[in-house]
Design a protein around this motif. Structure first.
Motif, PDB file in Angstrom:
ATOM      1  N   ASP A 215       0.825  -1.207   0.000  1.00  0.00           N
ATOM      2  CA  ASP A 215       0.000   0.000   0.000  1.00  0.00           C
ATOM      3  C   ASP A 215       0.861   1.259   0.000  1.00  0.00           C
ATOM      4  OD1 ASP A 215      -2.598  -0.780  -0.216  1.00  0.00           O
ATOM      5  OD2 ASP A 215      -3.029  -0.770   1.932  1.00  0.00           O
ATOM      6  N   ILE A 216       2.070   1.164   0.547  1.00  0.00           N
ATOM      7  CA  ILE A 216       2.915   2.330   0.792  1.00  0.00           C
ATOM      8  C   ILE A 216       4.259   2.251   0.067  1.00  0.00           C
ATOM      9  CG2 ILE A 216       4.163   3.635   2.574  1.00  0.00           C
ATOM     10  CD1 ILE A 216       1.175   4.032   2.704  1.00  0.00           C
ATOM     11  N   THR A 217       4.897   1.098   0.132  1.00  0.00           N
ATOM     12  CA  THR A 217       6.253   0.962  -0.383  1.00  0.00           C
ATOM     13  C   THR A 217       6.283   1.032  -1.905  1.00  0.00           C
ATOM     14  OG1 THR A 217       6.673  -0.566   1.463  1.00  0.00           O
ATOM     15  CG2 THR A 217       8.347  -0.445  -0.276  1.00  0.00           C
ATOM     16  N   PRO A 218       7.069   1.936  -2.471  1.00  0.00           N
ATOM     17  CA  PRO A 218       7.177   1.992  -3.930  1.00  0.00           C
ATOM     18  C   PRO A 218       7.743   0.687  -4.489  1.00  0.00           C
ATOM     19  CG  PRO A 218       8.101   3.977  -2.927  1.00  0.00           C
ATOM     20  CD  PRO A 218       7.843   3.008  -1.808  1.00  0.00           C
TER      21      PRO A 218
ATOM     22  N   LEU B 200       8.211 -10.869   1.798  1.00  0.00           N
ATOM     23  CA  LEU B 200       6.945 -10.983   2.518  1.00  0.00           C
ATOM     24  C   LEU B 200       6.241  -9.630   2.530  1.00  0.00           C
ATOM     25  CD1 LEU B 200       4.974 -12.497   4.420  1.00  0.00           C
ATOM     26  CD2 LEU B 200       6.458 -11.852   6.321  1.00  0.00           C
ATOM     27  N   ASP B 201       5.076  -9.564   1.904  1.00  0.00           N
ATOM     28  CA  ASP B 201       4.267  -8.348   1.908  1.00  0.00           C
ATOM     29  C   ASP B 201       3.538  -8.254   3.248  1.00  0.00           C
ATOM     30  OD1 ASP B 201       2.654  -6.170   1.405  1.00  0.00           O
ATOM     31  OD2 ASP B 201       1.552  -7.088  -0.263  1.00  0.00           O
TER      32      ASP B 201
ATOM     33  N   GLY C 207       2.102   4.064  10.837  1.00  0.00           N
ATOM     34  CA  GLY C 207       3.418   4.027  10.216  1.00  0.00           C
ATOM     35  C   GLY C 207       4.445   3.350  11.102  1.00  0.00           C
ATOM     36  N   ASN C 208       4.457   3.726  12.373  1.00  0.00           N
ATOM     37  CA  ASN C 208       5.389   3.102  13.306  1.00  0.00           C
ATOM     38  C   ASN C 208       5.031   1.646  13.577  1.00  0.00           C
ATOM     39  OD1 ASN C 208       7.427   5.152  14.099  1.00  0.00           O
ATOM     40  ND2 ASN C 208       5.611   6.326  14.629  1.00  0.00           N
ATOM     41  N   LEU C 209       3.738   1.309  13.453  1.00  0.00           N
ATOM     42  CA  LEU C 209       3.323  -0.089  13.552  1.00  0.00           C
ATOM     43  C   LEU C 209       3.984  -0.913  12.445  1.00  0.00           C
ATOM     44  CD1 LEU C 209       1.509  -2.354  14.701  1.00  0.00           C
ATOM     45  CD2 LEU C 209      -0.295  -1.551  13.151  1.00  0.00           C
ATOM     46  N   ARG C 210       4.091  -0.346  11.253  1.00  0.00           N
ATOM     47  CA  ARG C 210       4.757  -1.066  10.159  1.00  0.00           C
ATOM     48  C   ARG C 210       6.190  -1.433  10.548  1.00  0.00           C
ATOM     49  NH1 ARG C 210       1.703   2.896   7.053  1.00  0.00           N
ATOM     50  NH2 ARG C 210       0.134   1.765   5.825  1.00  0.00           N
TER      51      ARG C 210
ATOM     52  N   LEU D 162       7.201   4.701   5.852  1.00  0.00           N
ATOM     53  CA  LEU D 162       6.175   4.304   6.817  1.00  0.00           C
ATOM     54  C   LEU D 162       4.833   4.943   6.479  1.00  0.00           C
ATOM     55  CD1 LEU D 162       8.169   4.418  10.169  1.00  0.00           C
ATOM     56  CD2 LEU D 162       7.864   2.517   8.566  1.00  0.00           C
ATOM     57  N   TRP D 163       4.866   5.991   5.657  1.00  0.00           N
ATOM     58  CA  TRP D 163       3.668   6.590   5.101  1.00  0.00           C
ATOM     59  C   TRP D 163       4.051   7.269   3.793  1.00  0.00           C
ATOM     60  CZ3 TRP D 163       4.939   7.694  10.294  1.00  0.00           C
ATOM     61  CH2 TRP D 163       5.782   8.779  10.482  1.00  0.00           C
ATOM     62  N   GLU D 164       3.058   7.728   3.068  1.00  0.00           N
ATOM     63  CA  GLU D 164       3.297   8.247   1.731  1.00  0.00           C
ATOM     64  C   GLU D 164       4.087   9.546   1.765  1.00  0.00           C
ATOM     65  OE1 GLU D 164      -0.565   8.561   0.006  1.00  0.00           O
ATOM     66  OE2 GLU D 164      -0.687   6.432  -0.507  1.00  0.00           O
ATOM     67  N   GLU D 165       4.915   9.746   0.744  1.00  0.00           N
ATOM     68  CA  GLU D 165       5.683  10.964   0.527  1.00  0.00           C
ATOM     69  C   GLU D 165       6.591  11.293   1.715  1.00  0.00           C
ATOM     70  OE1 GLU D 165       2.992  14.069  -0.584  1.00  0.00           O
ATOM     71  OE2 GLU D 165       2.368  13.056  -2.418  1.00  0.00           O
ATOM     72  N   GLN D 166       7.084  10.295   2.382  1.00  0.00           N
ATOM     73  CA  GLN D 166       7.976  10.480   3.526  1.00  0.00           C
ATOM     74  C   GLN D 166       9.425  10.460   3.055  1.00  0.00           C
ATOM     75  OE1 GLN D 166       8.110   7.192   6.263  1.00  0.00           O
ATOM     76  NE2 GLN D 166       8.670   8.478   8.001  1.00  0.00           N
TER      77      GLN D 166
END
Length: 283
Positions: A89-92, A113-114, A134-137, A213-217
């Motif tokens: 969902d987040i990782t390019p 592993l996704d 994000g930190n949960l990831r 951990l979130w988008e555009e970070q």
């Protein structure tokens, strides 16, 4: 990340000629062959000393974990497991592609592993929070690393460099948790140099750092300074024992930015020390 949630910095872009080039050269002009050999010897020695079967670490496709991968390929190649754990969902996709490129170049073992389904399962039961999620990831990835460490009698390697460690730019009990931190003594600028020595692909060395951990970070965007600025100030204050004011004057970096960098270190100190408790006389 957690350490700077209450801090707002203004990102300043410096021309190279405004930074003290002598300080930058002092930071980066090192014997990277010697450094690499020392780290590799350390890794092999710790595995033997602890009677471990090998090491496991998270491979993101970024420069820090890439350097760890290359070092492990020389020290404990057959007994190294790299875990590639995107949240799709987040990782390019390019990050996962770069991680697989590192695997191809180093020949170390890996698992892909996704973690998207795991995070999604948590999200069904938790109240929404972009930063906490994000930190949960980061913490889920660490849980997986320790799962495999437990299952295989491996040691978990952390991939934090000195710059991000001192700035507190990591998730507490997430990517900040590890048994061994092989590149913790290297500033980010030094990590770039040793990456070049080790043969890490140039696109990985030159791209912007991000834990995704979130988008555009981006790491520099969140920390509010370029690594050239961060490393110059930290180097002057830690290795040369300068005050913030002297470090600012010496490096040519704005005094407000220098103070913000130092304050980030101070405010994140709790992330680098063990949990504390009250001293109670129970006699």
């Amino acid at each position: 990340m957690e350490s700077i949630v209450h801090t707002t910095f203004i990102v300043t872009t410096y021309q190279d000629n405004l930074l003290n080039q002598d300080i930058l050269k002092e930071i980066t002009n090192k014997d990277y062959q010697k450094i690499a050999k020392s780290i590799e010897k350390f890794l092999a020695g710790v595995v033997e000393k602890t009677n471990s079967n090998g090491v496991v670490f998270g491979l993101s496709g970024g420069i820090d974990s890439a350097v760890v991968a290359y070092l492990c390929s020389h020290a404990t190649k057959e007994n190294t497991l790299a875990m590639i754990m995107p949240d799709t969902d987040i990782t390019p996709r390019t990050e996962t592609e770069d991680a697989l490129k590192i695997i191809e170049h180093t020949g170390i073992n890996y698992k892909l592993l996704d973690i998207k389904p795991i995070i999604g399962e948590y999200a069904q039961y938790l109240e929404p929070s972009k930063r906490a999620k994000g930190n949960l990831r980061a913490r889920v990835r660490t849980d997986i690393l320790y799962y495999y460490a437990n299952a295989k009698n491996y040691l978990v390697l952390g991939c934090s460099d000195k710059s991000e460690h001192l700035m507190g730019y990591f998730t507490k009990f997430g990517d900040g948790a590890a048994d061994i931190t092989p590149i913790i003594s290297l500033y980010k600028l030094q990590v770039r140099e040793i990456a070049t020595y080790l043969g890490v692909p140039q696109n990985i060395i030159s791209k912007k750092s991000s834990p995704y951990l979130w988008e555009e970070q981006t790491a520099e965007g969140e920390m509010g300074a370029l690594y050239e600025e961060i490393d110059s100030i930290l180097y002057c204050m830690h290795e040369k024992n300068m005050t913030t004011s002297d470090a600012s004057t010496t490096t040519g970096i704005d005094s407000v930015l220098a103070e913000n960098i130092w304050q980030a270190c101070q405010k994140s100190n709790h992330k680098r020390i063990p949990a504390s408790g009250p001293m109670i006389d129970i006699s």
